[in-house]
Design a protein around this motif. Structure first.
Motif, PDB file in Angstrom:
ATOM      1  N   LEU A 149     -10.554  -7.464  42.969  1.00  0.00           N
ATOM      2  CA  LEU A 149      -9.873  -8.614  43.178  1.00  0.00           C
ATOM      3  C   LEU A 149      -8.251  -8.551  43.106  1.00  0.00           C
ATOM      4  CD1 LEU A 149     -12.477 -11.081  41.640  1.00  0.00           C
ATOM      5  CD2 LEU A 149     -11.729 -10.817  44.057  1.00  0.00           C
ATOM      6  N   ALA A 150      -7.881  -7.506  42.389  1.00  0.00           N
ATOM      7  CA  ALA A 150      -6.338  -7.268  42.493  1.00  0.00           C
ATOM      8  C   ALA A 150      -5.995  -6.522  43.452  1.00  0.00           C
ATOM      9  CB  ALA A 150      -5.937  -6.890  41.125  1.00  0.00           C
ATOM     10  N   GLY A 151      -6.894  -6.111  44.154  1.00  0.00           N
ATOM     11  CA  GLY A 151      -6.521  -5.253  45.471  1.00  0.00           C
ATOM     12  C   GLY A 151      -6.729  -3.683  45.248  1.00  0.00           C
ATOM     13  N   GLY A 152      -6.646  -3.375  44.152  1.00  0.00           N
ATOM     14  CA  GLY A 152      -7.275  -1.712  43.914  1.00  0.00           C
ATOM     15  C   GLY A 152      -8.386  -1.327  44.267  1.00  0.00           C
ATOM     16  N   ASN A 153      -8.319   0.163  44.177  1.00  0.00           N
ATOM     17  CA  ASN A 153      -9.474   0.824  44.986  1.00  0.00           C
ATOM     18  C   ASN A 153     -10.200   1.209  43.555  1.00  0.00           C
ATOM     19  OD1 ASN A 153     -11.477   2.397  45.759  1.00  0.00           O
ATOM     20  ND2 ASN A 153     -10.128   3.798  47.100  1.00  0.00           N
ATOM     21  N   PHE A 154     -11.463   0.619  43.249  1.00  0.00           N
ATOM     22  CA  PHE A 154     -11.987   1.215  41.879  1.00  0.00           C
ATOM     23  C   PHE A 154     -12.675   2.433  42.080  1.00  0.00           C
ATOM     24  CE2 PHE A 154     -15.628   1.327  38.764  1.00  0.00           C
ATOM     25  CZ  PHE A 154     -15.096   1.262  37.885  1.00  0.00           C
ATOM     26  N   ALA A 155     -12.256   3.219  41.142  1.00  0.00           N
ATOM     27  CA  ALA A 155     -12.722   4.810  41.048  1.00  0.00           C
ATOM     28  C   ALA A 155     -13.945   4.683  39.994  1.00  0.00           C
ATOM     29  CB  ALA A 155     -11.521   5.545  40.746  1.00  0.00           C
ATOM     30  N   GLU A 156     -14.920   5.100  40.739  1.00  0.00           N
ATOM     31  CA  GLU A 156     -16.170   5.018  39.727  1.00  0.00           C
ATOM     32  C   GLU A 156     -16.341   6.607  39.260  1.00  0.00           C
ATOM     33  OE1 GLU A 156     -20.967   4.203  40.136  1.00  0.00           O
ATOM     34  OE2 GLU A 156     -19.535   3.012  41.300  1.00  0.00           O
ATOM     35  N   LEU A 157     -15.959   6.839  38.023  1.00  0.00           N
ATOM     36  CA  LEU A 157     -15.872   8.070  37.355  1.00  0.00           C
ATOM     37  C   LEU A 157     -16.920   8.344  36.136  1.00  0.00           C
ATOM     38  CD1 LEU A 157     -11.986   8.241  36.634  1.00  0.00           C
ATOM     39  CD2 LEU A 157     -13.420   8.976  38.626  1.00  0.00           C
ATOM     40  N   GLN A 158     -17.185   9.546  35.931  1.00  0.00           N
ATOM     41  CA  GLN A 158     -18.099   9.856  34.579  1.00  0.00           C
ATOM     42  C   GLN A 158     -17.410   9.285  33.408  1.00  0.00           C
ATOM     43  OE1 GLN A 158     -21.199  10.954  34.726  1.00  0.00           O
ATOM     44  NE2 GLN A 158     -20.999  10.642  36.925  1.00  0.00           N
ATOM     45  N   VAL A 159     -18.023   8.878  32.534  1.00  0.00           N
ATOM     46  CA  VAL A 159     -17.433   8.306  31.181  1.00  0.00           C
ATOM     47  C   VAL A 159     -16.537   9.379  30.679  1.00  0.00           C
ATOM     48  CG1 VAL A 159     -19.182   9.027  29.492  1.00  0.00           C
ATOM     49  CG2 VAL A 159     -17.903   6.789  29.393  1.00  0.00           C
ATOM     50  N   ASP A 160     -16.189  10.591  31.002  1.00  0.00           N
ATOM     51  CA  ASP A 160     -15.522  11.464  30.278  1.00  0.00           C
ATOM     52  C   ASP A 160     -14.180  11.954  31.187  1.00  0.00           C
ATOM     53  OD1 ASP A 160     -16.958  12.997  31.868  1.00  0.00           O
ATOM     54  OD2 ASP A 160     -17.529  14.537  30.331  1.00  0.00           O
ATOM     55  N   GLN A 161     -13.925  11.399  32.466  1.00  0.00           N
ATOM     56  CA  GLN A 161     -13.078  11.552  33.429  1.00  0.00           C
ATOM     57  C   GLN A 161     -11.996  10.599  33.429  1.00  0.00           C
ATOM     58  OE1 GLN A 161     -15.475  11.875  36.979  1.00  0.00           O
ATOM     59  NE2 GLN A 161     -16.029  14.027  36.418  1.00  0.00           N
ATOM     60  N   ALA A 162     -10.836  10.909  33.904  1.00  0.00           N
ATOM     61  CA  ALA A 162      -9.846  10.093  34.174  1.00  0.00           C
ATOM     62  C   ALA A 162      -9.274  10.434  35.591  1.00  0.00           C
ATOM     63  CB  ALA A 162      -8.663  10.406  33.120  1.00  0.00           C
ATOM     64  N   ILE A 163      -8.492   9.437  36.053  1.00  0.00           N
ATOM     65  CA  ILE A 163      -7.761   9.705  37.364  1.00  0.00           C
ATOM     66  C   ILE A 163      -6.260   9.286  37.150  1.00  0.00           C
ATOM     67  CG2 ILE A 163      -8.560   7.302  38.056  1.00  0.00           C
ATOM     68  CD1 ILE A 163      -9.008   8.478  40.986  1.00  0.00           C
ATOM     69  N   THR A 164      -5.499   9.974  37.884  1.00  0.00           N
ATOM     70  CA  THR A 164      -4.044   9.750  38.064  1.00  0.00           C
ATOM     71  C   THR A 164      -3.909   9.108  39.599  1.00  0.00           C
ATOM     72  OG1 THR A 164      -3.532  11.588  36.699  1.00  0.00           O
ATOM     73  CG2 THR A 164      -1.572  10.574  38.036  1.00  0.00           C
ATOM     74  N   SER A 165      -3.163   7.885  39.726  1.00  0.00           N
ATOM     75  CA  SER A 165      -3.007   7.437  40.803  1.00  0.00           C
ATOM     76  C   SER A 165      -1.383   7.055  40.790  1.00  0.00           C
ATOM     77  CB  SER A 165      -3.694   6.149  41.015  1.00  0.00           C
ATOM     78  OG  SER A 165      -3.386   5.810  42.519  1.00  0.00           O
ATOM     79  N   GLY A 166      -0.624   7.823  41.490  1.00  0.00           N
ATOM     80  CA  GLY A 166       0.853   7.384  41.389  1.00  0.00           C
ATOM     81  C   GLY A 166       1.256   7.615  39.800  1.00  0.00           C
ATOM     82  N   LYS A 167       1.967   6.808  39.359  1.00  0.00           N
ATOM     83  CA  LYS A 167       2.252   7.086  37.826  1.00  0.00           C
ATOM     84  C   LYS A 167       1.299   6.008  36.932  1.00  0.00           C
ATOM     85  CE  LYS A 167       6.979   8.540  38.178  1.00  0.00           C
ATOM     86  NZ  LYS A 167       8.371   8.287  37.876  1.00  0.00           N
TER      87      LYS A 167
END
Length: 185
Positions: free
Chosen positions: A146-164
């Motif tokens: 709803l805030a315009g983001g793209n939800f990244a469905e990750l495994q519970v032990d993973q992380a994602i970097t998007s810009g900063k």
């Protein structure tokens, strides 16, 4: 090394405040933990969220976490990056306009931000997430979208970097989440 602001509140997730607070200091960074209406030396209560096979996480009482800075004295220009832990705190912190202004500051000045679990609720209330891939506890996916983001469905032990922006679904991702955040610092 960087000077980091960590915004907390009562019933912040225990591991999601304790571990980054200590680990980021061990990496050589200065971390100032603050909470609205509280001063240095005050504490916030924490909750331990666990994954035990139920339809959602379970919640147990955590520790008291002592704040090491005063919310009213925060000078945002003094900080290089922001840390937003999860738990129940983001749910009500997003109602505080000063907290939202703080979050906006870091995005407007292109400073690194690390948010984990329900921390995405605070991001979604403060800014448009358009153009960002954001992970969070899965129940926060609608808010990210709803805030315009793209939800990244990750495994519970993973992380994602998007810009900063570095995000992760929950505390089992601490090694990946903190490593990615430290790379930005």
């Amino acid at each position: 090394m960087a000077r980091l602001l960590l915004i907390a509140g009562d019933f912040v997730e225990d591991y999601e405040i304790m571990v980054p607070f200590q680990a980021l200091q061990a990496m050589g960074h200065t971390v100032d933990a603050v909470c609205p209406e509280k001063r240095e030396g005050d504490s916030v209560r924490t909750a331990i969220h666990d994954f035990e096979g139920d339809q959602t996480y379970s919640e147990k009482p955590g520790h008291n976490f002592t704040l090491n800075a005063s919310f009213a004295e925060v000078a945002l220009a003094d900080y290089d990056a922001l840390v937003v832990p999860g738990g129940r705190a983001p749910e009500y912190l997003r109602l505080d306009e000063r907290v939202l202004e703080m979050v906006r500051h870091f995005f407007e000045h292109d400073k690194p931000v690390a948010a984990i679990c329900h921390g995405a609720q605070l991001l979604a209330a403060a800014i448009s997430l358009e153009g960002f891939r954001v992970s969070a506890y899965p129940a926060c996916a609608p808010e990210v979208t709803l805030a315009g983001g793209n939800f990244a469905e990750l495994q519970v032990d993973q992380a994602i970097t998007s810009g900063k922006l570095v995000t992760a679904p929950a505390w089992p991702a601490h090694p990946a989440w903190l490593a990615r955040f430290n790379e930005l610092l």
